[in-house]
Design a protein around this motif. Structure first.
Motif, PDB file in Angstrom:
ATOM      1  N   GLN A 129       0.976  -1.174  -0.070  1.00 35.41           N
ATOM      2  CA  GLN A 129      -0.069  -0.110   0.125  1.00 35.41           C
ATOM      3  C   GLN A 129       0.777   1.130  -0.080  1.00 35.41           C
ATOM      4  O   GLN A 129       1.848   1.270   0.471  1.00 35.41           O
ATOM      5  CB  GLN A 129      -0.728   0.008   1.439  1.00 35.41           C
ATOM      6  CG  GLN A 129      -2.301   0.719   1.227  1.00 35.41           C
ATOM      7  CD  GLN A 129      -2.889   1.000   2.715  1.00 35.41           C
ATOM      8  OE1 GLN A 129      -2.260   0.789   3.463  1.00 35.41           O
ATOM      9  NE2 GLN A 129      -4.077   0.855   2.501  1.00 35.41           N
ATOM     10  N   LYS A 130       0.314   2.204  -0.684  1.00 35.38           N
ATOM     11  CA  LYS A 130       1.128   3.390  -0.772  1.00 35.38           C
ATOM     12  C   LYS A 130       0.997   4.237   0.512  1.00 35.38           C
ATOM     13  O   LYS A 130      -0.188   4.602   0.331  1.00 35.38           O
ATOM     14  CB  LYS A 130       1.141   4.340  -2.095  1.00 35.38           C
ATOM     15  CG  LYS A 130       2.313   5.269  -2.410  1.00 35.38           C
ATOM     16  CD  LYS A 130       2.017   5.758  -3.768  1.00 35.38           C
ATOM     17  CE  LYS A 130       2.944   5.037  -4.719  1.00 35.38           C
ATOM     18  NZ  LYS A 130       2.876   5.871  -6.022  1.00 35.38           N
ATOM     19  N   ASN A 131       1.729   4.972   1.213  1.00 36.08           N
ATOM     20  CA  ASN A 131       1.368   5.957   2.204  1.00 36.08           C
ATOM     21  C   ASN A 131       0.951   7.341   1.578  1.00 36.08           C
ATOM     22  O   ASN A 131       2.113   7.574   0.725  1.00 36.08           O
ATOM     23  CB  ASN A 131       2.507   6.127   3.144  1.00 36.08           C
ATOM     24  CG  ASN A 131       2.298   7.091   4.245  1.00 36.08           C
ATOM     25  OD1 ASN A 131       1.612   8.067   3.926  1.00 36.08           O
ATOM     26  ND2 ASN A 131       2.972   6.740   5.308  1.00 36.08           N
ATOM     27  N   PRO A 132      -0.002   7.685   1.577  1.00 31.09           N
ATOM     28  CA  PRO A 132      -0.705   9.027   0.796  1.00 31.09           C
ATOM     29  C   PRO A 132       0.098  10.301   1.198  1.00 31.09           C
ATOM     30  O   PRO A 132       0.547  11.045   0.335  1.00 31.09           O
ATOM     31  CB  PRO A 132      -2.149   9.022   1.203  1.00 31.09           C
ATOM     32  CG  PRO A 132      -2.336   8.379   2.586  1.00 31.09           C
ATOM     33  CD  PRO A 132      -1.081   7.168   2.573  1.00 31.09           C
ATOM     34  N   GLU A 133       0.786  10.184   2.539  1.00 34.28           N
ATOM     35  CA  GLU A 133       1.749  11.348   2.632  1.00 34.28           C
ATOM     36  C   GLU A 133       3.292  11.158   2.070  1.00 34.28           C
ATOM     37  O   GLU A 133       3.664  12.077   1.592  1.00 34.28           O
ATOM     38  CB  GLU A 133       1.807  11.646   4.487  1.00 34.28           C
ATOM     39  CG  GLU A 133       0.841  12.386   4.749  1.00 34.28           C
ATOM     40  CD  GLU A 133      -0.379  11.887   5.574  1.00 34.28           C
ATOM     41  OE1 GLU A 133       0.461  11.332   6.734  1.00 34.28           O
ATOM     42  OE2 GLU A 133      -1.390  12.090   5.549  1.00 34.28           O
ATOM     43  N   THR A 134       3.768  10.088   2.703  1.00 32.89           N
ATOM     44  CA  THR A 134       5.482  10.016   2.252  1.00 32.89           C
ATOM     45  C   THR A 134       5.406   9.572   0.822  1.00 32.89           C
ATOM     46  O   THR A 134       6.447   9.330   0.145  1.00 32.89           O
ATOM     47  CB  THR A 134       5.899   9.018   3.189  1.00 32.89           C
ATOM     48  OG1 THR A 134       5.303   7.808   2.969  1.00 32.89           O
ATOM     49  CG2 THR A 134       5.917   9.747   4.596  1.00 32.89           C
ATOM     50  N   LYS A 135       4.267   8.995   0.259  1.00 39.04           N
ATOM     51  CA  LYS A 135       4.130   8.342  -1.048  1.00 39.04           C
ATOM     52  C   LYS A 135       5.284   6.828  -1.090  1.00 39.04           C
ATOM     53  O   LYS A 135       5.408   6.207  -1.925  1.00 39.04           O
ATOM     54  CB  LYS A 135       4.998   9.017  -2.370  1.00 39.04           C
ATOM     55  CG  LYS A 135       3.980  10.459  -2.500  1.00 39.04           C
ATOM     56  CD  LYS A 135       2.734   9.930  -3.070  1.00 39.04           C
ATOM     57  CE  LYS A 135       1.901  11.237  -3.365  1.00 39.04           C
ATOM     58  NZ  LYS A 135       0.861  11.640  -2.434  1.00 39.04           N
ATOM     59  N   GLU A 136       5.599   6.283   0.269  1.00 38.33           N
ATOM     60  CA  GLU A 136       6.233   5.350   0.054  1.00 38.33           C
ATOM     61  C   GLU A 136       5.597   4.064   0.262  1.00 38.33           C
ATOM     62  O   GLU A 136       4.344   3.961   0.620  1.00 38.33           O
ATOM     63  CB  GLU A 136       7.004   5.370   1.784  1.00 38.33           C
ATOM     64  CG  GLU A 136       8.175   5.954   1.446  1.00 38.33           C
ATOM     65  CD  GLU A 136       9.253   6.118   2.838  1.00 38.33           C
ATOM     66  OE1 GLU A 136       8.750   5.419   3.678  1.00 38.33           O
ATOM     67  OE2 GLU A 136      10.312   6.651   2.887  1.00 38.33           O
ATOM     68  N   LEU A 137       6.057   3.042  -0.383  1.00 37.02           N
ATOM     69  CA  LEU A 137       5.224   1.587  -0.401  1.00 37.02           C
ATOM     70  C   LEU A 137       5.427   1.006   1.068  1.00 37.02           C
ATOM     71  O   LEU A 137       6.550   0.998   1.630  1.00 37.02           O
ATOM     72  CB  LEU A 137       5.573   0.685  -1.436  1.00 37.02           C
ATOM     73  CG  LEU A 137       5.419   1.113  -2.744  1.00 37.02           C
ATOM     74  CD1 LEU A 137       5.996   0.021  -3.957  1.00 37.02           C
ATOM     75  CD2 LEU A 137       3.738   1.006  -2.904  1.00 37.02           C
TER      76      LEU A 137
END
Length: 262
Positions: A200-208
């Motif tokens: 899942q992509k973290n909406p804030e950091t854009k990290e997976l």
């Protein structure tokens, strides 16, 4: 209720769910060559309650007693496929770390000459470890704990689900025909891993982030283990991969032996 106060999970078999990494023509040929074809199985089930990792024991117990699971969950017994068929009296779900997001995890094999720059696996004099013939530095690194390269990966890294998949694929079945080059092992490992885990992509950091929780599953009937098999073997396993968001539980199973020829 299961346990003292936890939810009781019930399961449905998601028949017909496809896993591309096990179905492509190329990979089927690899699994045959590695003596795993016909002894591997991946199945998905859905469940009906929220899941947190601390609930793993209740979850696994419910799973291995659920009528929809025991009538559909496949295993090899006496060299024939069958279904589990009986509710387990006790179940162990051993947590397996699952945090690696990049195949650069395996770059150190080349950096330390287990694999040459060309991608060829470095050969060594034959050694034996249980049922495995070790004729290259890769298998030596995987199996022999006092070998020069064993320490390339720490115990916690070896525990990672990605490393375990790689380990199982490299060791294969009883009549494994080993690869001379590393790439097929890496390609199939990556494809299987991607098929089994959810990110899942973290909406804030854009990290997976990996959202799946992975457990190594064993079950007993009375005092004796019957699942994944009656006898333990380094390359006989069942992993339960739980996606708490989609509420699916995927079983990745292999029983070490002689591959079937279809």
């Amino acid at each position: 209720m299961s346990g003292d106060n936890g939810p009781k999970y019930t399961f449905q078999f998601l028949d017909g769910r496809k896993f591309p990494s096990f179905d492509t023509k190329e990979n089927k040929e690899f699994f045959l060559k590695w003596s795993m074809k016909g002894r591997l199985c991946v199945q998905m089930f859905s469940f009906d309650q929220p899941f947190q990792p601390y609930q793993k024991d209740d979850f696994a117990k419910n799973f291995m007693k659920d009528p929809n699971v025991i009538s559909n969950l496949r295993m090899i017994s006496g060299d024939k496929w069958t279904v589990v068929g009986i509710p387990a009296t006790s179940v162990t779900a051993e947590p397996v770390p699952c945090s690696v997001l990049s195949m650069t995890f395996f770059d150190r094999l080349t950096e330390n000459n287990v694999v040459r720059e060309s991608g060829h696996i470095s050969k060594c004099f034959d050694e034996f470890c249980g049922e495995f013939t070790i004729s290259d530095e890769l298998r030596k690194m995987l199996l022999i704990d006092d070998s020069d390269n064993y320490c390339l990966y720490s115990d916690s890294e070896r525990d990672e689900f990605l490393f375990r998949i790689f380990f199982h694929i490299c060791l294969g079945g009883r009549f494994n025909q080993y690869e001379d080059e590393i790439q097929p092992y890496l390609d199939v490992t990556k494809q299987v891993y991607k098929d089994l885990i959810s990110v899942q992509k973290n909406p804030e950091t854009k990290e997976l982030n990996i959202v799946s929780c992975v457990f190594k599953l064993t079950a007993k009937d009375g005092d004796s283990m019957f699942y994944p098999a009656k006898t333990e073997h380094e390359n006989t396993f069942s992993y339960l991969v739980v996606d708490p968001i989609k509420r699916t539980a995927t079983v990745f199973y292999h029983n070490f032996g002689a591959s079937e020829f279809e």
